[in-house]
Design an enzyme around this catalytic site. Structure first.
Site, PDB file in Angstrom:
ATOM      1  N   GLU A 195       1.024  -1.485   0.268  1.00 54.31           N
ATOM      2  CA  GLU A 195       0.150   0.257  -0.116  1.00 54.31           C
ATOM      3  C   GLU A 195       0.845   1.598   0.018  1.00 54.31           C
ATOM      4  O   GLU A 195       1.578   1.153   0.504  1.00 54.31           O
ATOM      5  CB  GLU A 195      -1.029   0.048   1.290  1.00 54.31           C
ATOM      6  CG  GLU A 195      -1.238   1.310   1.205  1.00 54.31           C
ATOM      7  CD  GLU A 195      -2.113   0.934   2.706  1.00 54.31           C
ATOM      8  OE1 GLU A 195      -3.958   1.969   2.660  1.00 54.31           O
ATOM      9  OE2 GLU A 195      -2.528   0.072   4.060  1.00 54.31           O
TER      10      GLU A 195
ATOM     11  N   LYS B 244      -9.936   2.730  -2.563  1.00 59.63           N
ATOM     12  CA  LYS B 244     -10.097   1.858  -0.851  1.00 59.63           C
ATOM     13  C   LYS B 244     -11.241   2.406  -0.314  1.00 59.63           C
ATOM     14  O   LYS B 244     -11.912   3.787   0.023  1.00 59.63           O
ATOM     15  CB  LYS B 244      -8.820   2.353  -0.049  1.00 59.63           C
ATOM     16  CG  LYS B 244      -8.873   1.678   0.926  1.00 59.63           C
ATOM     17  CD  LYS B 244      -7.757   2.169   1.847  1.00 59.63           C
ATOM     18  CE  LYS B 244      -7.263   1.263   3.437  1.00 59.63           C
ATOM     19  NZ  LYS B 244      -5.990   1.865   4.307  1.00 59.63           N
TER      20      LYS B 244
ATOM     21  N   CYS C 222      -5.460  -2.928   2.690  1.00 55.42           N
ATOM     22  CA  CYS C 222      -4.953  -3.124   4.076  1.00 55.42           C
ATOM     23  C   CYS C 222      -6.631  -3.009   4.823  1.00 55.42           C
ATOM     24  O   CYS C 222      -7.437  -4.393   5.441  1.00 55.42           O
ATOM     25  CB  CYS C 222      -4.422  -1.244   3.940  1.00 55.42           C
ATOM     26  SG  CYS C 222      -3.362  -1.911   6.177  1.00 55.42           S
TER      27      CYS C 222
END
Length: 261
Positions: free
Chosen positions: A44, A109, A143
């Protein structure tokens, strides 16, 4: 590889230079030269580290995306990793998937890590994204998304899930456990790519990158804090056969979420 049922994957577990895109692109380019795979996964925010200074590090779809295209072509492999990106609607944590032919897919995200203030520095994405590559269906995740199983529930629409992360060492047990859980419950391969080292905020990362098969068994892992490359060969025929022999997905609960269906 000649057999499209097999996908050679590589997970690059590396340290990152804090908020220095040029330095990170340079060191990653050197590391990529040593990898032979069909798909290479980067951490990430691989160009900057997990920084909330979106006003400083976020870039338009320019230099780092061009670098990804260049490196994918040089490696003959698809590259996946997230970049702090500036868009018309604001800054996002954008996970790119770039093929050797220069085709670009991306996922912004959805679940922003509020404990670090990510929800204040970036705008959340909405739909989840599944990429078609070499006959495989690839789910892109970033994540903190790992903690939300409904969002990654396999609706018989993907074969492998990619989680790119800057997941702190203090919560390593949760990271490892959840990667295996996502593989088991979704009957899919799971690749988790995490960084090592320390970021500019003093947060420690120990890696724990994993390649997990559809049974939740580890196909490959690295020692904690080791900067190295994790590789494995994923077998789509074996996955398909397992799903046919143990079709748990046929008994899954039906549900819908506004904005995700």
């Amino acid at each position: 590889m000649s057999d499209l049922a097999l996908l050679q994957v590589a997970v690059l577990q590396t340290a990152l230079v804090w908020q220095d895109a040029q330095a990170n692109r340079q060191q990653l380019a050197q590391q990529l030269q040593q990898i032979n795979a069909d798909l290479i996964v980067l951490p990430e925010m691989f160009s900057t580290g997990f920084s909330m200074r979106s006003d400083v590090i976020a870039e338009p779809e320019g230099e780092t995306l061009a670098w990804l295209k260049q490196q994918a072509a040089l490696c003959g492999a698809a590259l996946c990793g997230s970049v702090a990106t500036r868009t018309e609607r604001g800054c996002v944590n954008r996970c790119y998937f770039v093929t050797p032919q220069g085709d670009v897919s991306y996922y912004d995200k959805k679940h922003l890590f509020r404990m670090a203030g990510e929800h204040q520095a970036y705008i959340a994405g909405e739909p989840r994204v599944v990429v078609q590559y070499r006959g495989w269906r690839v789910l892109l995740q970033v994540c903190y998304d790992l903690r939300f199983p409904v969002f990654s529930r396999n609706r018989n629409d993907y074969d492998v899930a990619l989680y790119v992360a800057n997941w702190p060492a203090a919560r390593a047990h949760a990271w490892r456990t959840l990667l295996q859980a996502r593989a088991i419950e979704n009957q899919a391969f799971v690749l988790g790519c995490n960084r090592v080292g320390q970021d500019g905020n003093g947060v420690d990362y120990r890696g724990d990158s994993l390649i997990v098969d559809y049974l939740g068994l580890l196909q490959a892992e690295l020692a904690p804090n080791e900067a190295a490359v994790l590789t494995a060969s994923l077998d789509l025929s074996a996955l398909t056969q397992y799903r046919q022999q143990f079709p748990a997905y046929l008994d899954a609960d039906e549900f819908s979420l506004s904005g995700y269906v």
